[in-house]
Scaffold this active site. Sequence first.
Site, PDB file in Angstrom:
ATOM      1  N   ARG A 183       2.195   9.686  -5.655  1.00  0.00           N
ATOM      2  CA  ARG A 183       1.851  10.964  -6.322  1.00  0.00           C
ATOM      3  C   ARG A 183       2.303  10.912  -7.788  1.00  0.00           C
ATOM      4  NH1 ARG A 183      -1.239  11.015  -2.015  1.00  0.00           N
ATOM      5  NH2 ARG A 183      -0.317  11.936  -0.162  1.00  0.00           N
ATOM      6  N   LYS A 202      -9.448  -0.050  -5.933  1.00  0.00           N
ATOM      7  CA  LYS A 202      -9.444   0.588  -4.608  1.00  0.00           C
ATOM      8  C   LYS A 202     -10.759   1.319  -4.350  1.00  0.00           C
ATOM      9  CE  LYS A 202      -7.809   2.255  -0.744  1.00  0.00           C
ATOM     10  NZ  LYS A 202      -6.695   3.151  -0.466  1.00  0.00           N
ATOM     11  N   LEU A 245      -5.160   9.207   8.010  1.00  0.00           N
ATOM     12  CA  LEU A 245      -6.474   8.583   8.040  1.00  0.00           C
ATOM     13  C   LEU A 245      -6.357   7.138   7.579  1.00  0.00           C
ATOM     14  CD1 LEU A 245      -8.617  11.525   6.656  1.00  0.00           C
ATOM     15  CD2 LEU A 245      -8.674  10.587   8.972  1.00  0.00           C
ATOM     16  N   HIS A 298       0.859  -1.210   0.000  1.00  0.00           N
ATOM     17  CA  HIS A 298       0.000   0.000   0.000  1.00  0.00           C
ATOM     18  C   HIS A 298       0.882   1.243   0.000  1.00  0.00           C
ATOM     19  CE1 HIS A 298      -3.898   2.066   1.314  1.00  0.00           C
ATOM     20  NE2 HIS A 298      -2.999   3.038   1.153  1.00  0.00           N
ATOM     21  N   HIS A 313       3.172  14.603   1.750  1.00  0.00           N
ATOM     22  CA  HIS A 313       2.566  15.932   1.561  1.00  0.00           C
ATOM     23  C   HIS A 313       3.664  16.933   1.876  1.00  0.00           C
ATOM     24  CE1 HIS A 313      -1.714  14.691   1.365  1.00  0.00           C
ATOM     25  NE2 HIS A 313      -1.335  13.737   2.194  1.00  0.00           N
ATOM     26  N   ASN A 316      -5.149   7.424  -6.030  1.00  0.00           N
ATOM     27  CA  ASN A 316      -5.863   8.668  -5.662  1.00  0.00           C
ATOM     28  C   ASN A 316      -5.093   9.917  -6.103  1.00  0.00           C
ATOM     29  OD1 ASN A 316      -3.902   8.135  -3.653  1.00  0.00           O
ATOM     30  ND2 ASN A 316      -5.041   9.224  -2.070  1.00  0.00           N
ATOM     31  N   HIS A 338     -10.517   1.451   1.708  1.00  0.00           N
ATOM     32  CA  HIS A 338     -10.302   2.435   2.759  1.00  0.00           C
ATOM     33  C   HIS A 338     -11.499   2.258   3.687  1.00  0.00           C
ATOM     34  CE1 HIS A 338      -8.754   6.204   4.558  1.00  0.00           C
ATOM     35  NE2 HIS A 338      -9.968   6.153   5.064  1.00  0.00           N
ATOM     36  N   ASP A 361       1.357   2.619   3.561  1.00  0.00           N
ATOM     37  CA  ASP A 361       0.529   3.831   3.395  1.00  0.00           C
ATOM     38  C   ASP A 361       1.392   5.089   3.457  1.00  0.00           C
ATOM     39  OD1 ASP A 361      -1.804   5.161   2.802  1.00  0.00           O
ATOM     40  OD2 ASP A 361      -2.453   5.334   4.882  1.00  0.00           O
ATOM     41  N   HIS A 364       1.536   5.434  -1.668  1.00  0.00           N
ATOM     42  CA  HIS A 364       1.175   6.627  -2.448  1.00  0.00           C
ATOM     43  C   HIS A 364       2.452   7.240  -3.012  1.00  0.00           C
ATOM     44  CE1 HIS A 364      -2.958   6.704  -0.877  1.00  0.00           C
ATOM     45  NE2 HIS A 364      -2.394   6.178   0.199  1.00  0.00           N
ATOM     46  N   HIS A 422      -4.682  -0.476   5.804  1.00  0.00           N
ATOM     47  CA  HIS A 422      -4.224   0.294   6.961  1.00  0.00           C
ATOM     48  C   HIS A 422      -5.183   0.207   8.162  1.00  0.00           C
ATOM     49  CE1 HIS A 422      -6.893   3.057   4.935  1.00  0.00           C
ATOM     50  NE2 HIS A 422      -6.002   3.440   4.065  1.00  0.00           N
ATOM     51  N   ALA A 477      -3.889  14.833   5.557  1.00  0.00           N
ATOM     52  CA  ALA A 477      -3.699  13.535   6.212  1.00  0.00           C
ATOM     53  C   ALA A 477      -2.647  12.742   5.458  1.00  0.00           C
ATOM     54  CB  ALA A 477      -5.009  12.767   6.221  1.00  0.00           C
TER      55      ALA A 477
HETATM   56  O1  DOR Z   1      -3.472   9.496   5.732  1.00  0.00           O
HETATM   57  C1  DOR Z   1      -3.771   9.171   4.595  1.00  0.00           C
HETATM   58  N1  DOR Z   1      -3.182   9.743   3.518  1.00  0.00           N
HETATM   59  N2  DOR Z   1      -4.719   8.265   4.433  1.00  0.00           N
HETATM   60  C2  DOR Z   1      -5.202   7.961   3.212  1.00  0.00           C
HETATM   61  O2  DOR Z   1      -6.079   7.146   3.123  1.00  0.00           O
HETATM   62  C3  DOR Z   1      -4.717   8.673   2.010  1.00  0.00           C
HETATM   63  C4  DOR Z   1      -3.372   9.207   2.221  1.00  0.00           C
HETATM   64  C5  DOR Z   1      -2.947  10.206   1.159  1.00  0.00           C
HETATM   65  O3  DOR Z   1      -3.162   9.934  -0.033  1.00  0.00           O
HETATM   66  O4  DOR Z   1      -2.369  11.227   1.500  1.00  0.00           O
HETATM   67 ZN    ZN Z   2      -3.382   5.005   1.546  1.00  0.00          ZN
END
Ligand code: DOR
Ligand code: ZN
Length: 347
Positions: free
Chosen positions: A18, A100, A220, A14, A252, A42, A137, A248, A16, A175, A264
């Site tokens: 970007r 997803k 999250l 899992h 950011h 996402n 999720h 996860d 991310h 997660h 988050a």
């Molecule tokens: O904390 C999180 N950040 N939870 C998620 O489900 C998405 C993720 C994000 O893409 O930043």
């Molecule tokens: Zn995630």
Amino acid sequence: MALTLTIRAPDDAHLHLRDGTSLMYTVAASAKSFKRAVVMPNLVPPITCVDTAHAYRERIQQACPPSSSFTPLMTLYLTDQTTPEIIDAAAASKHILAIKLYPAGATTNAHAGVTRLDLLMPVLERMAEHQLPLLMHGEVTDPDVDIFDREAVFIERVLQPLRQAIPELPLVMEHITTADAVAFCQAQAGRFAATVTPHHLIYQRNDMLVGGIRPHLYCLPILKRRVDQDALVRAVISGDPRFFLGTDSAPHARHSKESACGCAGVFNAPVAMEVYTHVFEEHNALDRLENFCSRYAAEFYQLPCNTDTLTLVREPWIVPGQMDYGNQDTLIPMLAGQQLNWKVHHG
Ligand code: DOR
Ligand code: ZN
């Protein structure tokens, strides 16, 4: 001589990454520890069809450091508009591993998510026919449900009915954060699993909120109580194949975390393997680390296990206070400025 631990190369189930210039930083950070990763869809706009997933996969591969053989495993973002034909195309692609589910508005870039899962039954049934897993999720978005209860209520209102309606649909609860989710997962037979992040293993909500608010721990599903943290640790060290590694890691830029309305996500890729190793060592379970990191996800996804290895060295080091994220942005990694006792050995 320093103590070393060599395991089969791990997979992150899992992640991310970007897009755009971010990939230069995020892919390199994960490729240092992980051989393959299940990449979340996402983006803005989200990855909702096979062609955009394939193009995104190529951009990720182009961002791989020359010395690495990091393999992205792609996912599609389920929306109210997803059709059974899109599922057929996803199942036919050797690069798409799963679909997803983001309940609409549940988290970062989830506004295009699903508003009524019950209206997507034909899509979910088609996924079951193809044995294409649904990654969830697992939080409800009902404003009347307290943020700390959203996972438990998801299990009751969404997951249990879905399990009963389509028992053969492979599911991953992503997660997980609660003792409720651990117990639910342990009670399932067949293709059902859960991923567990490094941050939910080492932190609880007090760590985020007592003595000042720590925005870099805001994610999250949100961190829960100590009893939940303990249940997660027990689950992963138990050697149960239904629980496997999914970081996860969710970058950011610093300014969007340290804000009056912060995003988050915890950027843990630079320390994830070190933290999992620490947790297993702390509970005398280092002999079970390899299966959690490098076998159970591959088995769930019916992929061959990696054949090469990763070595960790027991050698104290200080995690960088910040990392470059391009465009004069920075990322604050999990455990920034703190000491870790294990380090992934590079080269
Ligand atoms: O904390 C999180 N950040 N939870 C998620 O489900 C998405 C993720 C994000 O893409 O930043
Ligand atoms: Zn995630």
